[in-house]
Design an enzyme around this catalytic site. Structure first.
Site, PDB file in Angstrom:
ATOM      1  N   ASP A 115      53.009 -13.201 -72.762  1.00  0.00           N
ATOM      2  CA  ASP A 115      54.153 -13.769 -72.073  1.00  0.00           C
ATOM      3  C   ASP A 115      54.597 -14.988 -72.887  1.00  0.00           C
ATOM      4  OD1 ASP A 115      55.960 -14.489 -69.855  1.00  0.00           O
ATOM      5  OD2 ASP A 115      54.513 -16.083 -69.492  1.00  0.00           O
ATOM      6  N   ASP A 134      50.542 -16.066 -67.432  1.00  0.00           N
ATOM      7  CA  ASP A 134      50.224 -17.225 -66.592  1.00  0.00           C
ATOM      8  C   ASP A 134      50.626 -17.056 -65.144  1.00  0.00           C
ATOM      9  OD1 ASP A 134      53.057 -17.404 -67.536  1.00  0.00           O
ATOM     10  OD2 ASP A 134      53.053 -19.193 -66.293  1.00  0.00           O
TER      11      ASP A 134
END
Length: 226
Positions: A15, A174
């Protein structure tokens, strides 16, 4: 000889915002400039953090809903995108340990990719600005496919591009959006504690690793740590 054969994952998919890059201040400023354009009050960065991760339209939608506005988002989005581009390189920074971790994985011969919900046109300029633009063999933005995270389709697409099975690769994220995408794709996931979790339980989950610093990734072995 490359160490890729000894690394438990032949491909690592990252990400972007909240995992590699601390960009919350810039995203919040773009959003607040947009709110001001429509005579709506600015919001705190801490609040914006709870909205980041599901793509720019959803970000703006949540902000305008919270402000009690019923303005058509199709009227709002062009102005937001102007501010988003203007703020993109305002003050982003790599989280501690990111540059070193990417370098170590690259030196070990492990290919890396980006899977983000940020508009694809804005991803490479940000990566280049931060000096990591050459680390990734593939970059997938939130508008690259019809689906975006939390759908697992972008992760399946990336794995397929490299001719790997999703279950053999590693997703690093996350947020709850990243976690759900990995589960949907059947891809092992490692989580960072320092990002924008948005409701993700970092204590109780199925991640193979929960780390404080990405420099823990190059030494990762199969099995849960953290």
């Amino acid at each position: 000889m490359s160490d890729v054969a000894t690394y438990p994952y032949p491909l690592v998919v990252f990400d972007l915002d909240g995992t590699l890059v601390d960009s919350a201040g810039d995203i919040a400023e773009a959003l607040n400039r947009t709110l001001e354009d429509w005579q709506l009050p600015r919001v705190a960065e801490a609040t914006v953090l709870t909205w980041i991760g599901d793509g720019v339209r959803r970000l703006v939608e949540q902000a305008f809903t919270a402000a009690g506005s019923t303005i058509d988002l199709d009227r709002v989005m062009p102005g937001f995108m102007v501010h988003y581009r203007e703020c993109l390189l305002r003050s982003p920074r790599l989280f501690d340990g990111v540059a070193e971790a990417l370098q170590q994985l690259q030196e070990r011969g492990v290919p890396m990719a980006i899977c983000t919900n940020k508009p694809s046109a804005l991803v490479q300029p940000l990566l280049d600005h931060l000096g990591i633009g050459d680390r990734f063999a593939l970059v997938l933005g939130g508008d690259s496919l019809p689906q975006r995270k939390p759908s697992g389709e972008p992760l399946r697409h990336i794995a397929g591009h490299f001719a790997f099975a999703p279950g053999d690769c590693l997703m690093v994220g996350d947020s709850l959006t990243d976690y759900r995408a990995a589960l949907d794709a059947g891809m092992p996931v490692a989580l960072v504690r320092y990002g924008y979790p948005r409701g993700l339980d970092l204590q109780h989950n199925e991640a193979v690793a929960v780390v404080d610093d990405l420099r823990q990734l190059p030494g990762l072995r199969a099995g849960r740590v953290g």
